[in-house]
Design a protein around this motif. Structure first.
Motif, PDB file in Angstrom:
ATOM      1  N   ASN A   1      60.871  -8.216  28.731  1.00  9.56           N
ATOM      2  CA  ASN A   1      62.309  -8.287  28.476  1.00  9.56           C
ATOM      3  C   ASN A   1      62.495  -8.771  27.050  1.00  9.56           C
ATOM      4  OD1 ASN A   1      63.179  -7.485  31.046  1.00  9.56           O
ATOM      5  ND2 ASN A   1      62.817  -9.532  31.842  1.00  9.56           N
TER       6      ASN A   1
ATOM      7  N   HIS B  52      55.084  -4.160  28.622  1.00  5.42           N
ATOM      8  CA  HIS B  52      56.505  -4.291  28.311  1.00  5.42           C
ATOM      9  C   HIS B  52      57.006  -5.676  28.721  1.00  5.42           C
ATOM     10  CE1 HIS B  52      56.191   0.103  28.250  1.00  5.42           C
ATOM     11  NE2 HIS B  52      57.214   0.051  27.438  1.00  5.42           N
TER      12      HIS B  52
ATOM     13  N   GLY C  67      60.191 -11.404  22.978  1.00  4.65           N
ATOM     14  CA  GLY C  67      59.763 -10.768  24.216  1.00  4.65           C
ATOM     15  C   GLY C  67      59.390 -11.831  25.214  1.00  4.65           C
TER      16      GLY C  67
ATOM     17  N   ASN D  25      66.139   0.664  25.115  1.00  6.45           N
ATOM     18  CA  ASN D  25      67.328   0.265  25.884  1.00  6.45           C
ATOM     19  C   ASN D  25      68.041  -0.932  25.272  1.00  6.45           C
ATOM     20  OD1 ASN D  25      66.922   2.294  27.856  1.00  6.45           O
ATOM     21  ND2 ASN D  25      65.348   1.016  28.785  1.00  6.45           N
TER      22      ASN D  25
ATOM     23  N   LYS E   4      70.031  -7.125  23.793  1.00  8.96           N
ATOM     24  CA  LYS E   4      68.966  -7.281  24.788  1.00  8.96           C
ATOM     25  C   LYS E   4      68.383  -5.904  25.066  1.00  8.96           C
ATOM     26  CE  LYS E   4      72.066  -6.807  28.689  1.00  8.96           C
ATOM     27  NZ  LYS E   4      72.469  -7.314  29.964  1.00  8.96           N
TER      28      LYS E   4
ATOM     29  N   CYS F  59      66.907   2.174  19.969  1.00  8.08           N
ATOM     30  CA  CYS F  59      65.485   1.954  20.187  1.00  8.08           C
ATOM     31  C   CYS F  59      64.821   1.772  18.830  1.00  8.08           C
ATOM     32  CB  CYS F  59      64.842   3.107  20.960  1.00  8.08           C
ATOM     33  SG  CYS F  59      64.720   4.648  20.039  1.00  8.08           S
TER      34      CYS F  59
ATOM     35  N   ARG G 275      64.261  -3.895  26.058  1.00  8.41           N
ATOM     36  CA  ARG G 275      62.847  -3.994  26.415  1.00  8.41           C
ATOM     37  C   ARG G 275      62.010  -3.976  25.146  1.00  8.41           C
ATOM     38  NH1 ARG G 275      60.983  -5.522  31.014  1.00  8.41           N
ATOM     39  NH2 ARG G 275      59.401  -3.948  31.182  1.00  8.41           N
TER      40      ARG G 275
END
Length: 134
Positions: free
Chosen positions: A104, A102, A118, A81, A91, A51, A93
């Motif tokens: 992906n 948030h 993002g 994550n 990959k 993170c 968040r």
């Protein structure tokens, strides 16, 4: 009885002397700065994944985040994550402090540059290229 205690103590000392094996550090770990130099993020282990948390931000960056609903930018987890997704790719968040939302995320490493992307709704994407600080 004393011999048993000494044997147990010797065994305990021997076990303490064996170095613990740690998982190898990810090449993502460390400090990264955004293109404007207004935010610094530390990427590191967070349980089984990586993170990134904001460790430094300018007054302007803090104010913009607060306007978007993120009151305390310092300490905010903006990458979460993060897991491997190929060679020099990950990959996870991404948290967008100015929008308080948030998305992906995709990360791509090239030397001392990390492109952080993002995407919302799967096709509306924005990216930044961060530079390694340490």
């Amino acid at each position: 009885m004393i011999k048993q205690i000494n044997t147990a103590a010797a065994l305990a000392l021997a076990l303490c002397a064996v170095p613990a094996t740690a998982s190898p550090a990810s090449e993502l770990e460390g400090l990264w700065r955004n293109p404007k130099g207004s935010v610094t993020v530390r990427i590191g282990q967070c349980g089984p994944t990586l993170c990134g948390r904001v460790v430094q931000a300018t007054a302007s960056a803090k104010a913009k985040a607060a306007q978007g609903g993120t009151e305390a930018l310092i300490g905010t987890t903006i990458l979460s994550n993060i897991t491997p997704a190929g060679t020099k790719r990950w990959k996870g968040r991404v948290f967008l402090p100015k929008q308080n939302m948030h998305a992906n995320g995709n990360l791509r490493l090239a030397g001392n540059q990390l492109t952080v992307q993002g995407c919302v709704l799967g096709f509306i994407c924005k990216d930044q290229t961060w530079v390694r600080v340490s």
